[in-house]
Structure formats: C-alpha cells, structure tokens
Design a protein around this motif. Structure first.
Motif, PDB file in Angstrom:
ATOM      1  N   PRO A  51       0.818  -1.221   0.000  1.00 20.57           N
ATOM      2  CA  PRO A  51       0.000   0.000   0.000  1.00 20.57           C
ATOM      3  C   PRO A  51       0.846   1.263   0.000  1.00 20.57           C
ATOM      4  O   PRO A  51       1.972   1.283   0.524  1.00 20.57           O
ATOM      5  N   VAL A  52       0.284   2.336  -0.558  1.00 21.43           N
ATOM      6  CA  VAL A  52       0.973   3.629  -0.571  1.00 21.43           C
ATOM      7  C   VAL A  52       0.651   4.448   0.674  1.00 21.43           C
ATOM      8  O   VAL A  52       1.148   5.557   0.835  1.00 21.43           O
ATOM      9  N   VAL A  53      -0.175   3.932   1.552  1.00 17.38           N
ATOM     10  CA  VAL A  53      -0.489   4.584   2.826  1.00 17.38           C
ATOM     11  C   VAL A  53       0.343   3.881   3.909  1.00 17.38           C
ATOM     12  O   VAL A  53       0.200   2.672   4.130  1.00 17.38           O
ATOM     13  N   ALA A  54       1.196   4.648   4.576  1.00 12.70           N
ATOM     14  CA  ALA A  54       2.183   4.057   5.490  1.00 12.70           C
ATOM     15  C   ALA A  54       1.540   3.297   6.640  1.00 12.70           C
ATOM     16  O   ALA A  54       2.102   2.316   7.133  1.00 12.70           O
ATOM     17  N   VAL A  91      -4.768   6.756  -4.180  1.00  9.51           N
ATOM     18  CA  VAL A  91      -4.693   6.458  -5.613  1.00  9.51           C
ATOM     19  C   VAL A  91      -3.252   6.163  -5.974  1.00  9.51           C
ATOM     20  O   VAL A  91      -2.344   6.869  -5.532  1.00  9.51           O
ATOM     21  N   LYS A  92      -3.051   5.128  -6.778  1.00 11.90           N
ATOM     22  CA  LYS A  92      -1.688   4.817  -7.219  1.00 11.90           C
ATOM     23  C   LYS A  92      -1.696   4.155  -8.578  1.00 11.90           C
ATOM     24  O   LYS A  92      -2.690   3.565  -9.008  1.00 11.90           O
ATOM     25  N   ARG A  93      -0.569   4.280  -9.248  1.00 14.75           N
ATOM     26  CA  ARG A  93      -0.233   3.488 -10.423  1.00 14.75           C
ATOM     27  C   ARG A  93       1.235   3.094 -10.267  1.00 14.75           C
ATOM     28  O   ARG A  93       2.072   3.944  -9.953  1.00 14.75           O
ATOM     29  N   THR A  94       1.543   1.847 -10.494  1.00 16.09           N
ATOM     30  CA  THR A  94       2.944   1.454 -10.477  1.00 16.09           C
ATOM     31  C   THR A  94       3.491   1.415 -11.899  1.00 16.09           C
ATOM     32  O   THR A  94       2.734   1.370 -12.882  1.00 16.09           O
ATOM     33  N   GLY A 152      10.329  -5.874  -2.102  1.00 17.83           N
ATOM     34  CA  GLY A 152      10.018  -7.087  -2.839  1.00 17.83           C
ATOM     35  C   GLY A 152       9.673  -6.903  -4.300  1.00 17.83           C
ATOM     36  O   GLY A 152       9.311  -7.878  -4.975  1.00 17.83           O
ATOM     37  N   PHE A 153       9.781  -5.680  -4.838  1.00 15.86           N
ATOM     38  CA  PHE A 153       9.517  -5.435  -6.259  1.00 15.86           C
ATOM     39  C   PHE A 153      10.650  -4.615  -6.857  1.00 15.86           C
ATOM     40  O   PHE A 153      11.338  -3.840  -6.166  1.00 15.86           O
ATOM     41  N   ILE A 154      10.814  -4.764  -8.153  1.00 16.02           N
ATOM     42  CA  ILE A 154      11.758  -3.942  -8.902  1.00 16.02           C
ATOM     43  C   ILE A 154      11.127  -3.577 -10.237  1.00 16.02           C
ATOM     44  O   ILE A 154      10.371  -4.368 -10.814  1.00 16.02           O
ATOM     45  N   GLU A 155      11.409  -2.365 -10.687  1.00 11.65           N
ATOM     46  CA  GLU A 155      10.875  -1.942 -11.978  1.00 11.65           C
ATOM     47  C   GLU A 155      11.414  -2.837 -13.076  1.00 11.65           C
ATOM     48  O   GLU A 155      12.602  -3.184 -13.096  1.00 11.65           O
ATOM     49  N   SER A 156      10.538  -3.215 -13.993  1.00 14.72           N
ATOM     50  CA  SER A 156      10.931  -4.115 -15.072  1.00 14.72           C
ATOM     51  C   SER A 156      10.143  -3.750 -16.329  1.00 14.72           C
ATOM     52  O   SER A 156       9.396  -4.547 -16.893  1.00 14.72           O
ATOM     53  N   SER A 157      10.334  -2.502 -16.779  1.00 13.35           N
ATOM     54  CA  SER A 157       9.474  -1.928 -17.815  1.00 13.35           C
ATOM     55  C   SER A 157       9.550  -2.648 -19.145  1.00 13.35           C
ATOM     56  O   SER A 157       8.587  -2.641 -19.914  1.00 13.35           O
ATOM     57  N   ASN A 158      10.678  -3.261 -19.461  1.00 14.36           N
ATOM     58  CA  ASN A 158      10.820  -3.925 -20.757  1.00 14.36           C
ATOM     59  C   ASN A 158      10.527  -5.422 -20.693  1.00 14.36           C
ATOM     60  O   ASN A 158      10.755  -6.137 -21.670  1.00 14.36           O
ATOM     61  N   ASP A 159      10.026  -5.867 -19.581  1.00 17.69           N
ATOM     62  CA  ASP A 159       9.739  -7.283 -19.383  1.00 17.69           C
ATOM     63  C   ASP A 159       8.272  -7.542 -19.728  1.00 17.69           C
ATOM     64  O   ASP A 159       7.377  -7.017 -19.059  1.00 17.69           O
ATOM     65  N   GLY A 182     -15.486   6.613  -2.210  1.00 20.93           N
ATOM     66  CA  GLY A 182     -16.308   7.319  -1.238  1.00 20.93           C
ATOM     67  C   GLY A 182     -15.886   7.129   0.200  1.00 20.93           C
ATOM     68  O   GLY A 182     -16.460   7.719   1.112  1.00 20.93           O
ATOM     69  N   ALA A 183     -14.879   6.298   0.442  1.00 19.31           N
ATOM     70  CA  ALA A 183     -14.376   6.082   1.803  1.00 19.31           C
ATOM     71  C   ALA A 183     -13.536   7.279   2.248  1.00 19.31           C
ATOM     72  O   ALA A 183     -13.127   8.104   1.420  1.00 19.31           O
ATOM     73  N   PRO A 184     -13.265   7.411   3.549  1.00 21.03           N
ATOM     74  CA  PRO A 184     -12.423   8.520   4.025  1.00 21.03           C
ATOM     75  C   PRO A 184     -11.046   8.476   3.368  1.00 21.03           C
ATOM     76  O   PRO A 184     -10.382   7.432   3.371  1.00 21.03           O
ATOM     77  N   LEU A 185     -10.634   9.588   2.803  1.00 19.65           N
ATOM     78  CA  LEU A 185      -9.375   9.623   2.057  1.00 19.65           C
ATOM     79  C   LEU A 185      -8.174   9.658   2.992  1.00 19.65           C
ATOM     80  O   LEU A 185      -8.230  10.201   4.082  1.00 19.65           O
ATOM     81  N   ARG A 186      -7.066   9.068   2.517  1.00 22.26           N
ATOM     82  CA  ARG A 186      -5.810   9.054   3.275  1.00 22.26           C
ATOM     83  C   ARG A 186      -4.671   9.512   2.370  1.00 22.26           C
ATOM     84  O   ARG A 186      -4.717   9.327   1.156  1.00 22.26           O
ATOM     85  N   ALA A 187      -3.650  10.061   2.981  1.00 18.50           N
ATOM     86  CA  ALA A 187      -2.508  10.574   2.222  1.00 18.50           C
ATOM     87  C   ALA A 187      -1.677   9.425   1.664  1.00 18.50           C
ATOM     88  O   ALA A 187      -1.386   8.444   2.359  1.00 18.50           O
ATOM     89  N   ALA A 188      -1.294   9.563   0.399  1.00 20.45           N
ATOM     90  CA  ALA A 188      -0.403   8.590  -0.240  1.00 20.45           C
ATOM     91  C   ALA A 188       1.024   9.052  -0.049  1.00 20.45           C
ATOM     92  O   ALA A 188       1.534   9.869  -0.811  1.00 20.45           O
ATOM     93  N   GLN A 189       1.682   8.539   1.007  1.00 21.12           N
ATOM     94  CA  GLN A 189       3.022   9.024   1.321  1.00 21.12           C
ATOM     95  C   GLN A 189       4.095   7.946   1.314  1.00 21.12           C
ATOM     96  O   GLN A 189       5.284   8.244   1.384  1.00 21.12           O
ATOM     97  N   ASP A 190       3.696   6.672   1.218  1.00 21.32           N
ATOM     98  CA  ASP A 190       4.675   5.582   1.210  1.00 21.32           C
ATOM     99  C   ASP A 190       5.002   5.237  -0.236  1.00 21.32           C
ATOM    100  O   ASP A 190       4.544   4.242  -0.791  1.00 21.32           O
ATOM    101  N   LEU A 191       5.802   6.093  -0.845  1.00 21.99           N
ATOM    102  CA  LEU A 191       6.047   5.998  -2.279  1.00 21.99           C
ATOM    103  C   LEU A 191       7.366   5.282  -2.550  1.00 21.99           C
ATOM    104  O   LEU A 191       8.442   5.754  -2.178  1.00 21.99           O
ATOM    105  N   LYS A 192       7.256   4.159  -3.213  1.00 19.80           N
ATOM    106  CA  LYS A 192       8.424   3.377  -3.581  1.00 19.80           C
ATOM    107  C   LYS A 192       8.983   3.856  -4.932  1.00 19.80           C
ATOM    108  O   LYS A 192       8.273   4.520  -5.689  1.00 19.80           O
ATOM    109  N   PRO A 193      10.213   3.532  -5.265  1.00 18.07           N
ATOM    110  CA  PRO A 193      10.795   3.991  -6.537  1.00 18.07           C
ATOM    111  C   PRO A 193      10.025   3.516  -7.760  1.00 18.07           C
ATOM    112  O   PRO A 193      10.087   4.154  -8.823  1.00 18.07           O
ATOM    113  N   TRP A 194       9.322   2.418  -7.622  1.00 17.85           N
ATOM    114  CA  TRP A 194       8.595   1.874  -8.776  1.00 17.85           C
ATOM    115  C   TRP A 194       7.145   2.365  -8.851  1.00 17.85           C
ATOM    116  O   TRP A 194       6.360   1.873  -9.667  1.00 17.85           O
TER     117      TRP A 194
END
Length: 556
Positions: free
Chosen positions: A407-410, A442-445, A459-466, A479-491
């Motif tokens: 998750p992107v929420v810490a 909200v997130k997109r990897t 446990g993940f690594i970017e693999s764009s050409n794979d 519609g649920a209570p919103l939370r800050a997206a702060q746990d942002l990984k490099p991917w």
C-alpha cells in the motif's frame, strides 16, 4: 383513522390496509407525552435515504412532495443499531407531533414501514406534501436511516411490481449468461420476462421467461436471483419483472462478445462511508456505459442491513437514463466483515467469492480474487490451475482483489500473504494489470516484477521492458475517508489522494487506463452511448499525473 388529532389512549388499535399487505395492529397502554422541540423540515429526495440521530428531547422533521401521477408513497425507518429504537410519524396537513399524526406504526425495536396509497386510511393525495418526523423514547441518541420512495406507474403507465434494488451480476460466461437480482418487497417472487426485442412493460410480448432460481433473506431483504442461460453474445437483452402487484420498468443489459471486440470497464472500491461521492461515482458510471464494473470490495462500513439498503439504493444510479443496468463483479473486502456470505447472498457469486471470466473470447480474462481468506490453500491451487490453462491463449490477464500487496499509505499493513502467494504467480504467467483497494488513496505502479535482490524495494523492482511484468493500480477511493499517499516506492509511477475510479479500455494490442476524478463536477459531464463507449464525454475530469493521463499496458 381520521386525519386529525390522535391522542394516546389506554387501548388503541390502528389498522391500515395497504396495497402491499403491510398491516399495523397495536394494543398499547398509556403513552407518555413528551415535549417536542420545533425544528426545520429537511426535504427528502425520492428513493434516497438519509442518516441522522435523535433522542426523546425532540423530533427530526422532513418533507416530501408526491408527484401528481404517484400511486403511493413508501416511507421506511430503519434503526442503525439493533439495541436502539426510533419512531416514525407522518402527516399530510402540517408537521406531525407525538400526538398529532396520520400514520404512526407502533413497532417496538424493529424497522418501521408505512405505505400510503389508495387503500390506506387516510388515502394518498397525489401532489400533496407529506410531513415526516422521527423520534425516540431513549435518553441517548438513536441513529436511524430514513427513506421515502414514490410508487409510480411503470414506464408505460401500468401498475408497478413490488420489486426494487436491481442489479446484474456475472459469474459464468458473460457472453451467454447473466444473473438478474432484486429485492422482493412483498408477495410471491416475481418472474423475469426477457427478449432481444424491446417490448416495453408488456410482459406478454416477451419471448422468454424464467422464475427465481434462488431466494434468500439476508440483511432484511428478500434477495431474488434469476440465472439466465443460453443468451446470444454481444446482444442487448430487454426485461421486466412481473409479480402479483404489477410489472417493473423495462430494463436491459448487454452481453459480452465472443470475438475479440474491444470493450471498456470500470474498476474501483471502498465506497464505505460518504454517500455523496459514492453517488457521484455511480452516476459517472451510468454516463460512461462500460461493459461492467469490477468493484474491489468495502462497499459498506459495518456490514449491516441499513448500510446495504443505502448502498443498493445508491447503486441504482449506475442505471442509465434509458434503463441499461451495468453488470457488477463484486469482490469481498475487509469491511464485508460477516464473511463470504455477504457477497454470495447479495450478488449470487460463488460461495468462496473467487472466480474468473473471459471477455471477448480470449481477449481478456478477469480474476476476481478474495484477499479476506488465505491467498494460499484452495484459492491458490485454483488460481495456479486456471492460469496454467488460460495464460498462453489469453491476450490480457487482469486481476482484482481488495487488500494491496504494497500500500501507498504508510499506516496500512503490507499484504504479505497476497505477495507471497500471488505476486510470483502473476509474474510467471504474465498477468498484465491488477486492481487493488483498501488504502483510500490512488496509485499506479510502473511495470514491476517480484524480486528481493539489489535494486529492489519491498520485494519489487521496476521491469518496464519485461513482457511478463505487472502494473498494480487503484487502492480504493469510491467514497471512503481519504488518506494521504506518502509511502512511495521507486517503482510507483504516480500517486494521489482524491475520490476516483479507473476507466479501462481493452483493445487487441493494449489496455488503456484512465483515472476518473469524482466530484460535484459530475453533474456537467456528458453521456456516452452504447455505440460510443470509448468517447471521452464533455467535462469529464481525468487525473493528469506527470507520468501521463493514460496508462498504457501492452498486450502480450
């Protein structure tokens, strides 16, 4: 009953004859009159419930104006908590009080329902404004849900059926099967009359009919399911439900194609608490006209009757203005806390809440997974077997479940069970796109693969050409209570915090994903047609992160 003053008496019997056989009989001792505080009257909207709380110190007042063509008015009052008790008062000529009312069902500790029509006493007055009040005998506040709905002639002017809260689900082949579901309010369960031709509300003209396959009382509703089979692919099916009371409006749904025909669908979850954005999102779905909606769990908050009544009432706003019902693929979330029976008994899915469907023959296979039971065991065995059977011959593999792996929420726990059992399997078989929920962000990897070596993060690594890499999106903002997206990984390609859902276009060579922002601007959004499902309607607000408005996932 007369419509004037009703003073409590030691032995008072009230009998109201109602069209849907709701009879109220009371033998009561002396009732204590309580002081009433004058309050403003809140207008009610037809079929939309409201929540509030009240104690014995006051009444909470509402109004609703009945249209001239109405055949009846149903007012229902439900207690949110079983240990609380609220009371319903209705009057036509001004505000009701505790001793001045036209209708007052004395039901201790239970939900209350009043139907006002040509058979009630007093009778319905079309065009009149009815005044409704809610009170309680308790010192502490009692929470309630109040709903007023018109009984209107069906779309052709006939008498309506005693049915409501319609939904269509797909569990088997969406090209040749569909399940029509509804709540039966009273009387014997209705029959579905259906055809590939539109005959309006004249049930006698429809070629096919089918009676109920399964009926179950759940969450204080009689949930009826008719499982239609041997349907024609890529076809509009028109239908009505007819029972002893009358005939429903005419609705229709669209079956999936069996050739590799492009289509669109919406995906998202967590509509839990806040009804305004939930309703806005539902109305946007009706305007986009997708083939289906993948709802990835946490429809409600406490998994109780009142919440499901409200949720299903709100879901009716996904029905298009011309009566098209968009099928739903419901997933279980952690707030469906009563277990797998919630989804099974409301939507007639599989008892374990996991299954898979092919769309447009082998253009896409969608996996409805259940993250609220073990990701291993029988579910894993089934998933492994199914992926082995379909991955080599299916263009796009897509999955949905509730609890995110990372998750992107810490504050949210890592989805270790899902990661350990599903992430390697997704990569092995080249699952293209995964929809998650639960975090209220909200997130997109970027395309990633499971890996714990140098350069990896959690446990993940970017693999764009794979070509076997997977894109994970979502995290639940319907519609649920919103939370800050702060746990942002490099991917992580993009993240944010706003009400939204994903709108996905599936083509032979690619999947295109856009994230629809949900707000009051929904009212000005244009409408697609059945023939233009890929159009971007006027005034539709889309997320525009730096990584791009459109996330494109190539086909394998």
């Amino acid at each position: 009953m007369d419509g004037g003053t009703h003073a409590p008496q030691p032995h008072l019997t009230i009998s109201t004859h109602m069209k849907r056989s709701h009879f109220l009989t009371i033998s009561a001792a002396v009732f204590t009159l309580l002081s009433v505080n004058v309050s403003a009257q809140t207008p009610l909207n037809n079929g939309i419930s409201v929540r509030d709380a009240v104690n014995k110190s006051r009444l909470v007042h509402y109004t609703i104006q009945v249209p001239e063509n109405a055949e009846g008015l149903e007012v229902s009052l439900a207690n949110v908590k079983p240990d609380q008790d609220t009371d319903l008062y209705i009057r036509k000529d001004g505000k009701p009080t505790r001793d001045h009312w036209d209708f007052r069902p004395f039901v201790q500790g239970a939900n209350e329902l009043v139907t006002i029509d040509a058979n009630s006493d007093p009778k319905l007055v079309p065009g009149a404004t009815y005044h409704i009040a809610v009170g309680s005998q308790l010192d502490k506040k009692a929470e309630y849900s109040l709903r007023a709905a018109f009984i209107l002639p069906n779309s052709d002017g006939g008498t309506p059926s005693a049915t409501r809260r319609y939904r269509i689900t797909w569990v088997n082949d969406p090209a040749t099967t569909a399940t029509v579901a509804w709540e039966q309010i009273s009387g014997e369960a209705g029959t579905v009359y259906y055809d590939t031709q539109d005959h309006g509300t004249d049930a006698s003209k429809y070629t096919f009919k089918k009676s109920v396959d399964r009926e179950i009382k759940h969450f204080d509703m009689r949930n009826c399911f008719v499982r239609l089979e041997k349907l024609q692919p890529d076809t509009k099916y028109y239908f009505v439900i007819q029972d002893q009371s009358g005939t429903s409006n005419r609705y229709y749904f669209q079956t999936a194609a069996t050739e590799q025909k492009p289509f669109s669908f919406c995906a998202g979850g967590d509509s839990r608490n806040f009804r305004e954005p939930r309703q806005q999102a539902n109305r946007l779905v009706s305007k986009l006209r997708p083939l289906f909606v993948a709802f990835t769990g946490d429809m409600i908050n406490q998994d109780i009757s009142v919440e499901w009544h409200e949720w299903l009432d709100d879901w009716q706003q996904t029905i298009t203005h011309d009566g098209r019902i968009i099928p739903i693929l419901p997933h279980r979330g952690n707030h469906e806390r009563n277990g797998n029976s919630t989804i099974y008994n409301l939507f007639d899915t599989t008892p374990d809440n996991y299954y898979a469907l092919n769309f447009s023959r082998d253009l896409m296979r969608f996996y409805v997974l259940n993250s609220e039971i073990s990701a291993g065991g029988e579910q894993l065995d089934w998933l492994q077997t199914d992926l082995r059977s379909h991955s080599s011959k299916t263009r796009h593999l897509v999955a949905g479940y509730h609890k995110p792996m990372r998750p992107v929420v810490a504050a949210k726990k890592e989805g270790t069970d899902e990661y350990d059992h599903w992430a390697p399997l997704f990569y092995l078989h080249g699952v293209d796109l995964v929809f998650e929920s639960d975090s209220h962000a909200v997130k997109r990897t970027k395309p990633v693969r499971p890996f714990n070596g140098e350069g990896s993060t959690e446990g993940f690594i970017e693999s764009s050409n794979d070509p076997k890499a997977t894109v994970y999106t979502g995290e639940g903002c319907w519609g649920a209570p919103l939370r800050a997206a702060q746990d942002l990984k490099p991917w992580i390609a993009a993240a944010g915090t706003f009400n939204s859902f994903d709108w996905t276009h599936v083509h032979k060579d690619r999947i295109e994903l856009r994230t629809v922002k949900v707000s009051a601007k929904e009212a000005k959004v244009g409408q697609n047609t059945d023939e233009t499902p890929f159009n971007i309607p006027a005034n539709l607000e889309l997320w525009e992160p730096e990584s791009g408005t459109v996330l494109t996932v190539p086909g394998d």
